[in-house]
Write a protein that holds these residues in place. Structure first.
Motif, mmCIF file in Angstrom:
data_model
loop_
_atom_site.group_PDB
_atom_site.id
_atom_site.type_symbol
_atom_site.label_atom_id
_atom_site.label_comp_id
_atom_site.label_asym_id
_atom_site.label_seq_id
_atom_site.Cartn_x
_atom_site.Cartn_y
_atom_site.Cartn_z
ATOM 1 N N MET A 163 61.053 18.829 57.447
ATOM 2 C CA MET A 163 60.167 17.761 57.894
ATOM 3 C C MET A 163 59.377 17.223 56.715
ATOM 4 O O MET A 163 59.225 17.892 55.693
ATOM 5 N N SER A 164 58.835 16.012 56.888
ATOM 6 C CA SER A 164 57.857 15.504 55.935
ATOM 7 C C SER A 164 56.786 14.751 56.712
ATOM 8 O O SER A 164 57.019 14.284 57.830
ATOM 9 N N VAL A 165 55.611 14.652 56.114
ATOM 10 C CA VAL A 165 54.502 13.941 56.725
ATOM 11 C C VAL A 165 53.807 13.136 55.637
ATOM 12 O O VAL A 165 53.760 13.565 54.477
ATOM 13 N N TYR A 166 53.296 11.951 55.983
ATOM 14 C CA TYR A 166 52.566 11.162 55.001
ATOM 15 C C TYR A 166 51.338 10.541 55.645
ATOM 16 O O TYR A 166 51.065 10.757 56.836
ATOM 17 N N LYS A 167 50.567 9.780 54.867
ATOM 18 C CA LYS A 167 49.219 9.376 55.263
ATOM 19 C C LYS A 167 49.166 8.543 56.544
ATOM 20 O O LYS A 167 48.148 8.553 57.247
ATOM 21 N N ASN A 168 50.214 7.824 56.879
ATOM 22 C CA ASN A 168 50.178 6.959 58.058
ATOM 23 C C ASN A 168 50.630 7.650 59.340
ATOM 24 O O ASN A 168 50.628 7.046 60.409
ATOM 25 N N ASP A 169 51.026 8.910 59.251
ATOM 26 C CA ASP A 169 51.446 9.630 60.457
ATOM 27 C C ASP A 169 50.243 10.032 61.298
ATOM 28 O O ASP A 169 49.186 10.392 60.775
ATOM 29 N N ASN A 170 50.421 9.960 62.611
ATOM 30 C CA ASN A 170 49.362 10.310 63.562
ATOM 31 C C ASN A 170 49.295 11.830 63.738
ATOM 32 O O ASN A 170 50.321 12.476 63.973
ATOM 33 N N THR A 171 48.098 12.386 63.644
ATOM 34 C CA THR A 171 47.934 13.841 63.681
ATOM 35 C C THR A 171 48.378 14.449 65.008
ATOM 36 O O THR A 171 49.069 15.473 65.041
ATOM 37 N N ALA A 172 47.983 13.827 66.118
ATOM 38 C CA ALA A 172 48.355 14.359 67.434
ATOM 39 C C ALA A 172 49.870 14.302 67.639
ATOM 40 O O ALA A 172 50.480 15.259 68.151
ATOM 41 N N ASP A 173 50.478 13.200 67.223
ATOM 42 C CA ASP A 173 51.931 13.075 67.354
ATOM 43 C C ASP A 173 52.646 14.103 66.476
ATOM 44 O O ASP A 173 53.667 14.684 66.879
ATOM 45 N N PHE A 174 52.114 14.319 65.280
ATOM 46 C CA PHE A 174 52.694 15.316 64.372
ATOM 47 C C PHE A 174 52.626 16.710 64.985
ATOM 48 O O PHE A 174 53.597 17.474 64.946
ATOM 49 N N THR A 175 51.494 17.040 65.585
ATOM 50 C CA THR A 175 51.336 18.350 66.237
ATOM 51 C C THR A 175 52.369 18.519 67.347
ATOM 52 O O THR A 175 53.014 19.575 67.461
ATOM 53 N N ASP A 176 52.546 17.480 68.167
ATOM 54 C CA ASP A 176 53.547 17.536 69.242
ATOM 55 C C ASP A 176 54.948 17.730 68.670
ATOM 56 O O ASP A 176 55.761 18.474 69.237
ATOM 57 N N ALA A 177 55.231 17.060 67.552
ATOM 58 C CA ALA A 177 56.557 17.167 66.935
ATOM 59 C C ALA A 177 56.829 18.592 66.466
ATOM 60 O O ALA A 177 57.901 19.141 66.720
ATOM 61 N N VAL A 178 55.865 19.184 65.788
ATOM 62 C CA VAL A 178 56.043 20.551 65.282
ATOM 63 C C VAL A 178 56.206 21.540 66.437
ATOM 64 O O VAL A 178 57.095 22.409 66.409
ATOM 65 N N LEU A 179 55.374 21.417 67.449
ATOM 66 C CA LEU A 179 55.459 22.341 68.580
ATOM 67 C C LEU A 179 56.792 22.199 69.322
ATOM 68 O O LEU A 179 57.319 23.174 69.863
ATOM 69 N N SER A 180 57.349 20.987 69.310
ATOM 70 C CA SER A 180 58.624 20.780 70.009
ATOM 71 C C SER A 180 59.784 21.483 69.313
ATOM 72 O O SER A 180 60.783 21.818 69.956
ATOM 73 N N ILE A 181 59.679 21.709 68.010
ATOM 74 C CA ILE A 181 60.746 22.443 67.313
ATOM 75 C C ILE A 181 60.436 23.934 67.219
ATOM 76 O O ILE A 181 61.330 24.731 66.937
ATOM 77 N N TYR A 182 59.197 24.296 67.467
ATOM 78 C CA TYR A 182 58.821 25.716 67.463
ATOM 79 C C TYR A 182 59.097 26.351 68.823
ATOM 80 O O TYR A 182 59.591 27.479 68.907
ATOM 81 N N ASN A 183 58.792 25.618 69.890
ATOM 82 C CA ASN A 183 58.970 26.131 71.249
ATOM 83 C C ASN A 183 60.371 25.794 71.762
ATOM 84 O O ASN A 183 60.546 25.066 72.739
ATOM 85 N N GLN A 184 61.373 26.326 71.085
ATOM 86 C CA GLN A 184 62.766 26.070 71.419
ATOM 87 C C GLN A 184 63.407 27.308 72.046
ATOM 88 O O GLN A 184 62.961 28.432 71.831
#
Length: 276
Positions: free
Chosen positions: A12-33
């Motif tokens: 994954m990568s993240v940069y300054k324009n990414d939304n924090t809440a959306d990023f958190t949801d994205a990470v949790l979606s690949i962790y809770n598999q």
């Protein structure tokens, strides 16, 4: 199932324009598999907000499998993705964007597909595109299943949904990995893999829910975007992947949609002809 125990990395990568809440949801979606990764490589592509840094630290502690790679300045998707792949310890690597949501059994299905098709290098699937909430689906991008159909589709459009793919790291590295090509790094990679004789497969199911909006269609237009795509079509023609008539047709269609067409009409065309 044997594939459930196979180890793989998520890049994954993240940069300054990414939304924090959306990023958190994205990470949790690949962790809770149903079949979770044993590492997540997160490249921080240049400085981000303190809110994002805090969220990254929370997720790193919560998951216990996240490896953080900070870049001093924003380098763009190609370099960020390639950096993550190079650092990944497993041969199987999955791609994930910072604001999308993987379905809970995405990786289980992909690992099973690699068992079923051991000669395949890249496995992807469908995406559902949504606005604001995952139940507000505005389109689906359907891609061909088998290698021969994927390579035929490649002659006119990108045949893989990048945010769904899992691939064999060694095969990606053998063709030079992700290389910079404005807005087309993934398409360029698939072309090089095809030219080198590697095989593809797409699971005929939705694997990832993707956030979209009107800005998505704006990014897919304009002179700079068109010139990048036209140059990629020329690359395919030069390498005999497409014929001259196909090259002219592809460039003409792209000029009409990406340069001559206003954003609102372009959005309608994408939804009508490029999506289900």
């Amino acid at each position: 199932m044997e594939g459930e125990t196979q180890k793989f990395s998520v890049c994954m990568s993240v940069y300054k324009n990414d939304n924090t809440a959306d990023f958190t949801d994205a990470v949790l979606s690949i962790y809770n598999q149903t079949c979770p990764p044993d590492e997540i490589i997160l490249v921080i592509d240049g400085p981000v907000s303190m809110t994002m840094y805090d969220a990254i630290e929370v997720l790193k502690e919560k998951t216990g499998i996240m490896k953080i790679i900070p870049l001093e300045q924003n380098m763009g998707h190609a370099i960020a993705r390639q950096t993550a792949i190079e650092i990944a310890k497993n041969d199987l690597c999955a791609v994930m964007d910072a604001d999308d949501i993987s379905l809970p059994d995405r990786f289980e299905k992909q690992l099973q597909a690699f068992e079923n098709y051991p000669d395949v290098s890249v496995i992807g699937g469908f995406i559902n595109e949504f606005i604001r909430t995952v139940d507000n689906v505005v389109g689906s991008r359907i891609v061909p299943e088998c290698d021969i159909d994927i390579k035929n589709y490649m002659k006119s459009r990108c045949p893989m949904n990048l945010v769904t793919v899992m691939f064999k790291k060694k095969d990606i590295m053998n063709v030079g990995g992700y290389q910079d090509w404005y807005c087309e790094e993934d398409y360029y990679l698939w072309i090089r893999l095809a030219l080198a004789g590697y095989k593809f497969y797409n699971i005929q199911e939705n694997l990832v829910n993707v956030r979209v909006g009107e800005k998505m269609y704006q990014r897919r237009g304009g002179k700079k975007y068109f010139l990048s795509e036209a140059r990629l079509q020329k690359y395919m023609f030069d390498h005999k992947l497409i014929t001259y008539p196909r090259y002219i047709y592809n460039v003409l269609i792209r000029w009409i949609v990406q340069v001559a067409m206003p954003n609102k009409l372009r959005g309608w065309v994408f939804r009508k002809f490029a999506r289900k």
